[in-house]
Design an enzyme around this catalytic site. Structure first.
Site, PDB file in Angstrom:
ATOM      1  N   ASN A  51       0.850  -1.119   0.025  1.00 17.01           N
ATOM      2  CA  ASN A  51      -0.069   0.135   0.049  1.00 17.01           C
ATOM      3  C   ASN A  51       0.868   1.506   0.209  1.00 17.01           C
ATOM      4  O   ASN A  51       0.684   2.140  -0.590  1.00 17.01           O
ATOM      5  CB  ASN A  51      -0.859  -0.146   1.108  1.00 17.01           C
ATOM      6  CG  ASN A  51      -2.046  -1.016   1.127  1.00 17.01           C
ATOM      7  OD1 ASN A  51      -2.409  -1.405  -0.157  1.00 17.01           O
ATOM      8  ND2 ASN A  51      -2.620  -1.212   2.259  1.00 17.01           N
ATOM      9  N   ARG A 381     -10.839  -3.843 -14.560  1.00 18.60           N
ATOM     10  CA  ARG A 381      -9.899  -4.607 -13.883  1.00 18.60           C
ATOM     11  C   ARG A 381     -10.201  -6.369 -14.391  1.00 18.60           C
ATOM     12  O   ARG A 381     -11.385  -6.487 -14.026  1.00 18.60           O
ATOM     13  CB  ARG A 381      -9.217  -4.560 -12.524  1.00 18.60           C
ATOM     14  CG  ARG A 381      -8.929  -3.330 -12.367  1.00 18.60           C
ATOM     15  CD  ARG A 381      -8.079  -3.258 -10.983  1.00 18.60           C
ATOM     16  NE  ARG A 381      -7.922  -1.681 -10.551  1.00 18.60           N
ATOM     17  CZ  ARG A 381      -6.761  -1.048 -10.667  1.00 18.60           C
ATOM     18  NH1 ARG A 381      -5.829  -1.760 -11.475  1.00 18.60           N
ATOM     19  NH2 ARG A 381      -6.788   0.240 -10.416  1.00 18.60           N
ATOM     20  N   ARG A 411      -4.988   1.996 -13.565  1.00 20.43           N
ATOM     21  CA  ARG A 411      -3.532   1.974 -13.131  1.00 20.43           C
ATOM     22  C   ARG A 411      -2.898   0.595 -12.591  1.00 20.43           C
ATOM     23  O   ARG A 411      -3.549   0.104 -11.686  1.00 20.43           O
ATOM     24  CB  ARG A 411      -3.267   2.932 -12.034  1.00 20.43           C
ATOM     25  CG  ARG A 411      -1.942   3.458 -11.553  1.00 20.43           C
ATOM     26  CD  ARG A 411      -1.677   4.436 -10.646  1.00 20.43           C
ATOM     27  NE  ARG A 411      -1.952   5.999 -11.249  1.00 20.43           N
ATOM     28  CZ  ARG A 411      -3.039   6.668 -11.111  1.00 20.43           C
ATOM     29  NH1 ARG A 411      -3.775   6.385 -10.117  1.00 20.43           N
ATOM     30  NH2 ARG A 411      -3.006   7.762 -11.701  1.00 20.43           N
ATOM     31  N   HIS A 441     -15.117   3.938 -14.975  1.00 25.09           N
ATOM     32  CA  HIS A 441     -15.065   3.067 -13.643  1.00 25.09           C
ATOM     33  C   HIS A 441     -16.326   2.263 -13.412  1.00 25.09           C
ATOM     34  O   HIS A 441     -16.470   1.505 -12.401  1.00 25.09           O
ATOM     35  CB  HIS A 441     -14.626   3.890 -12.754  1.00 25.09           C
ATOM     36  CG  HIS A 441     -14.201   3.207 -11.466  1.00 25.09           C
ATOM     37  ND1 HIS A 441     -14.993   3.191 -10.180  1.00 25.09           N
ATOM     38  CD2 HIS A 441     -13.012   2.594 -11.058  1.00 25.09           C
ATOM     39  CE1 HIS A 441     -14.277   2.468  -9.135  1.00 25.09           C
ATOM     40  NE2 HIS A 441     -13.135   2.237  -9.786  1.00 25.09           N
ATOM     41  N   TYR A 474     -12.332  -8.996  -1.762  1.00 22.01           N
ATOM     42  CA  TYR A 474     -12.911  -7.724  -1.669  1.00 22.01           C
ATOM     43  C   TYR A 474     -14.398  -8.059  -1.298  1.00 22.01           C
ATOM     44  O   TYR A 474     -15.076  -8.857  -1.826  1.00 22.01           O
ATOM     45  CB  TYR A 474     -12.721  -7.007  -2.573  1.00 22.01           C
ATOM     46  CG  TYR A 474     -11.597  -6.498  -3.291  1.00 22.01           C
ATOM     47  CD1 TYR A 474     -10.340  -7.026  -2.492  1.00 22.01           C
ATOM     48  CD2 TYR A 474     -11.221  -5.507  -4.377  1.00 22.01           C
ATOM     49  CE1 TYR A 474      -8.966  -6.822  -3.082  1.00 22.01           C
ATOM     50  CE2 TYR A 474     -10.184  -5.108  -4.706  1.00 22.01           C
ATOM     51  CZ  TYR A 474      -8.838  -5.578  -4.106  1.00 22.01           C
ATOM     52  OH  TYR A 474      -7.607  -5.353  -4.364  1.00 22.01           O
ATOM     53  N   ARG A 567     -13.887   2.930   4.672  1.00 20.86           N
ATOM     54  CA  ARG A 567     -12.819   2.050   4.754  1.00 20.86           C
ATOM     55  C   ARG A 567     -11.507   3.220   4.735  1.00 20.86           C
ATOM     56  O   ARG A 567     -10.537   2.778   5.808  1.00 20.86           O
ATOM     57  CB  ARG A 567     -12.572   1.255   3.789  1.00 20.86           C
ATOM     58  CG  ARG A 567     -11.309   0.418   4.029  1.00 20.86           C
ATOM     59  CD  ARG A 567     -10.822  -0.575   2.877  1.00 20.86           C
ATOM     60  NE  ARG A 567     -10.336   0.370   1.744  1.00 20.86           N
ATOM     61  CZ  ARG A 567     -10.645   0.248   0.649  1.00 20.86           C
ATOM     62  NH1 ARG A 567     -11.362  -0.549   0.108  1.00 20.86           N
ATOM     63  NH2 ARG A 567      -9.715   1.076  -0.335  1.00 20.86           N
ATOM     64  N   HIS A 595     -15.063  -2.918   0.084  1.00 24.21           N
ATOM     65  CA  HIS A 595     -15.135  -2.285  -1.227  1.00 24.21           C
ATOM     66  C   HIS A 595     -16.459  -1.964  -1.646  1.00 24.21           C
ATOM     67  O   HIS A 595     -16.396  -1.132  -2.536  1.00 24.21           O
ATOM     68  CB  HIS A 595     -14.404  -3.243  -2.166  1.00 24.21           C
ATOM     69  CG  HIS A 595     -13.769  -2.696  -3.521  1.00 24.21           C
ATOM     70  ND1 HIS A 595     -14.435  -2.722  -4.696  1.00 24.21           N
ATOM     71  CD2 HIS A 595     -12.996  -1.730  -3.605  1.00 24.21           C
ATOM     72  CE1 HIS A 595     -13.961  -2.171  -5.611  1.00 24.21           C
ATOM     73  NE2 HIS A 595     -12.754  -1.535  -5.088  1.00 24.21           N
TER      74      HIS A 595
END
Length: 715
Positions: A51, A381, A411, A441, A474, A567, A595
């Site tokens: 992270n 993704r 990314r 997204h 997640y 979160r 998530h």
């Protein structure tokens, strides 16, 4: 602006980067929780490290760029310039590294008692030393590339996050030079001892031992392991517009090569070297003192997951969380058509507690059914071995019209998405790349069916990616609905994306950048009109958008009870008198990464509910294509309300955000509640659940009582 105005504008908000660092500290604190199994504690240290790596590559990289091109730009949450924000970041991180070192030392010592040892060369037995020597000569030595830096040997390019043994060398004439020994990336990160897989030695430990013999006639005076972190924040949106005649996929492939050579924003060293050595490193790598960090624990901890796999199954199981297999939802018949079951009523999947198989079955059915004419999907993704992608390829090969809106700018997944886009195209799918300057997204899959002259739709809307790997790690939500209005909106959405229209009109879906923020502000106004009877509950990952925070503060001043489950980043500071005192922020860090996104306005049957792909961040609401989907089905609404209530009751893995921006763990009463454990034990599909408003009000009252006590401090 006067000091009073500044105090009013910034008196209840905080810097997003420091807020994120506080989140990552809570990740690290899981490594200190003695109720967490030892290998899981080691994983939390690894997660903290990765992270922090990404934080420096992206956020620090972005601020570094801003400090050069817009040095006077003022952050609207703190009033600080980029340089001032960087100064605070660089001052806070060393304290986190100290905590990491202490926790790693403690966890490593406890693992040694269980037979899991990170060895030094001195700790090897005679037999182990012979084994390591043989391995070194046969496998390592032939691929080593030591380099001396002098007039004839230029300073090497240090790859981002690659490990090197760096040495201070002295020639026969007494001249000081630097030497670099790259740790081979094509070899395993560690070597396990024969018959004792828990005893291992890391590659950099072995190379550090043999380094003195690898620099020829130069004498090695001292050495350390180092790695650099480079700015990885390419401004892809702007750069992709630079060459209008070039295919976006080709342009992206070129830009990814640029990432490898960007500026160094951090230098990590395994120990503090002497003055001459450090001075040479600083001058050649071009870093300042505040960019250098001394970290005695492993600089690259990605090896941890391979270590767990290398251990005997029984040993690893004893030191890990009990295995959990995602369930098949009780309200779906495994033997019946998923499409027909969704037609009967909406269905909700709650990952990772529910498995992803029902959605994969839905997609597979659509690929085979003769009445399905098209499948349209947005992809941000994918897993490296994606079942979703293979099903889409099969659907196209079966003659279905398959349209994939592939976001190439996700990314660190850019290369993976480029590869999948080529495979999908080769199979006959139509692949498009979204809208210029706006990342897509959204998570939507639209299946269109034809019976006679009538069309019908199955729409899936999610809060997470179509990635089977992260679906097991997640917590996310996936709604499958046959609602005709939502299906028609889905059709309009894809039509708009094909022509780059961001101003489309929808009857049910909310689509950013045009719809979500204005609608959220309108919904908050609706609760403000109710005064103390108003209720807002939002679960998301982060919140940075100033307009939304201002409106929530206004709601608080009107007496509306605002419960936020966030979160990570929260730039709003709750509990500030006469400003945010009715806002309560909960953050949960546990076994799974929280998530999912749920927006809830009002109570009970009158509550208006959405699930969404968007966090309450400036980038999501203003600069991305996002979707929020209303939830109409009574059963699914009940399930979502139960999820919110259970997370608000969490007093094991939940922390409360305090007025000073720090966090404190919620009080663990005689009736502990770990929400993720509850979700593993109790399915959202098992029975009808109604929201006990009285219990929720008692919970809110208890939180208000605790808030008056204040407390907490530090990051």
């Amino acid at each position: 602006m006067t000091m009073a105005q500044e105090a009013g504008q910034y008196g209840w908000t905080q810097d997003r980067e420091l807020s994120w660092l506080r989140f990552n500290r809570r990740v690290l604190e899981e490594a200190g929780d003695e109720t967490v199994p030892l290998l899981e504690r080691l994983k939390f240290i690894s997660i903290f490290t990765s992270n922090l790596d990404e934080f420096f590559m992206v956020r620090v990289g972005n601020l570094f760029d801003l400090s050069l091109v817009s040095p006077e730009e003022i952050d609207n949450k703190t009033g600080q310039t980029p340089a001032q924000q960087l100064q605070e970041i660089y001052s806070v991180v060393p304290g986190l590294i100290e905590i990491k070192n202490r926790l790693y030392t403690d966890v490593a010592a406890l693992l040694r008692r269980q037979g899991v040892c990170d060895l030094t060369m001195e700790e090897l037995t005679g037999e182990e030393r012979r084994f390591v020597n043989t391995y070194y000569k046969a496998k390592i030595l032939p691929v080593l590339s030591p380099q001396i830096v002098d007039a004839h040997h230029p300073f090497p390019h240090l790859a981002n996050k690659a490990l090197y043994v760096a040495a201070l060398l002295r020639s026969r004439k007494g001249t000081a030079s630097l030497g670099f020994l790259p740790v081979p990336a094509n070899l395993p990160a560690f070597l396990t001892m024969p018959g004792h897989p828990g005893r291992m030695i890391r590659m950099e430990t072995m190379l550090y031992h043999w380094a003195p013999a690898l620099f020829g006639e130069f004498r090695m005076e001292t050495a350390c392991v180092l790695c650099v972190t480079r700015n990885a924040d390419l401004n892809l949106d702007m750069e992709l517009l630079g060459e209008g005649g070039e295919d976006i996929r080709s342009r992206m492939s070129k830009l990814l090569k640029k990432r490898a050579s960007q500026s160094v924003v951090r230098l990590e060293l395994s120990k503090k070297p002497g003055g001459e050595f450090l001075k040479l490193l600083k001058s050649r790598i071009r870093v300042e003192n505040h960019q250098i960090y001394f970290d005695q624990s492993p600089l690259d901890m990605r090896y941890v997951y391979d270590l767990v796999k290398a251990l005997p199954e029984e040993q690893a199981a004893a030191l890990s969380f009990p295995p959990y297999r995602p369930r098949w939802p009780e309200d779906l018949d495994e033997q019946s058509s998923i499409i027909e079951q969704v037609r009967s009523r909406d269905r909700l999947l709650f990952f990772p507690f529910d498995g992803v198989d029902p959605f994969l079955r839905l997609l597979s059915e659509a690929a085979e059914r003769p009445d399905v004419i098209s499948i349209r999907i947005t992809i941000y993704r994918l897993a490296s071995s994606s079942k979703v992608a293979h099903i889409l390829c099969k659907a196209a090969e079966n003659g279905k019209e398959v349209t994939v809106l592939m976001e190439l700018r996700a990314r660190f997944d850019e290369a993976n998405n480029i590869s999948w886009s080529r495979l999908l195209e080769d199979s006959g799918c139509r692949v498009i790349y979204g809208v210029e300057a706006y990342k897509c997204h959204s998570k939507i899959c639209l299946i269109t069916l034809r019976r006679g002259d009538r069309l019908s739709y199955i729409t899936q809307i999610g809060t997470g990616n179509y990635n089977e790997h992260t679906n097991e790690q997640y917590t996310d939500l996936s709604l499958m609905t046959a609602d005709e209005g939502i299906g028609l909106d889905g059709t309009v959405f894809f039509q708009n994306m094909m022509v780059g229209n961001l101003e489309g009109v929808y009857r049910h879906l909310l689509v950013a950048p045009s719809d979500i923020k204005p609608r959220l502000l309108e919904l908050i106004d609706g609760e403000i009109a109710k005064g103390p009877e108003g209720c807002i509950r939002i679960k998301a990952n982060s919140m940075t958008e100033r307009e939304v925070m201002d409106k929530l503060a206004e709601a608080s001043q009107a007496g509306v009870q605002v419960q936020l489950i966030l979160r990570g980043i929260c730039c709003l500071r709750p509990g500030i008198a006469a400003r945010t005192e009715n806002i309560h922020v909960t953050s949960i860090v546990g076994r799974y990464l929280e998530h999912g996104r749920i927006y809830c306005f009002g109570r009970g049957r009158e509550a208006r509910l959405w699930i969404a792909s968007a966090d309450l961040m400036t980038r999501n609401l203003n600069r991305r294509v996002e979707i929020a989907c209303p939830v109409y089905d009574p059963e699914v609404r009940t399930q979502l309300l139960w999820i919110l209530r259970t997370q608000l009751e969490d007093n094991v893995k939940a922390s409360s955000l305090l007025p000073d921006g720090s966090y404190c763990r919620k009080v663990n009463s005689l009736d502990p509640c770990d929400s993720q454990e509850v979700f593993m034990d109790k399915s959202i599909h098992r029975s009808r659940r109604r929201e006990p408003e009285g219990a929720l009000q008692r919970l809110l009252g208890g939180l208000r009582g605790k808030r008056k006590g204040g407390g907490g401090g530090g990051i």
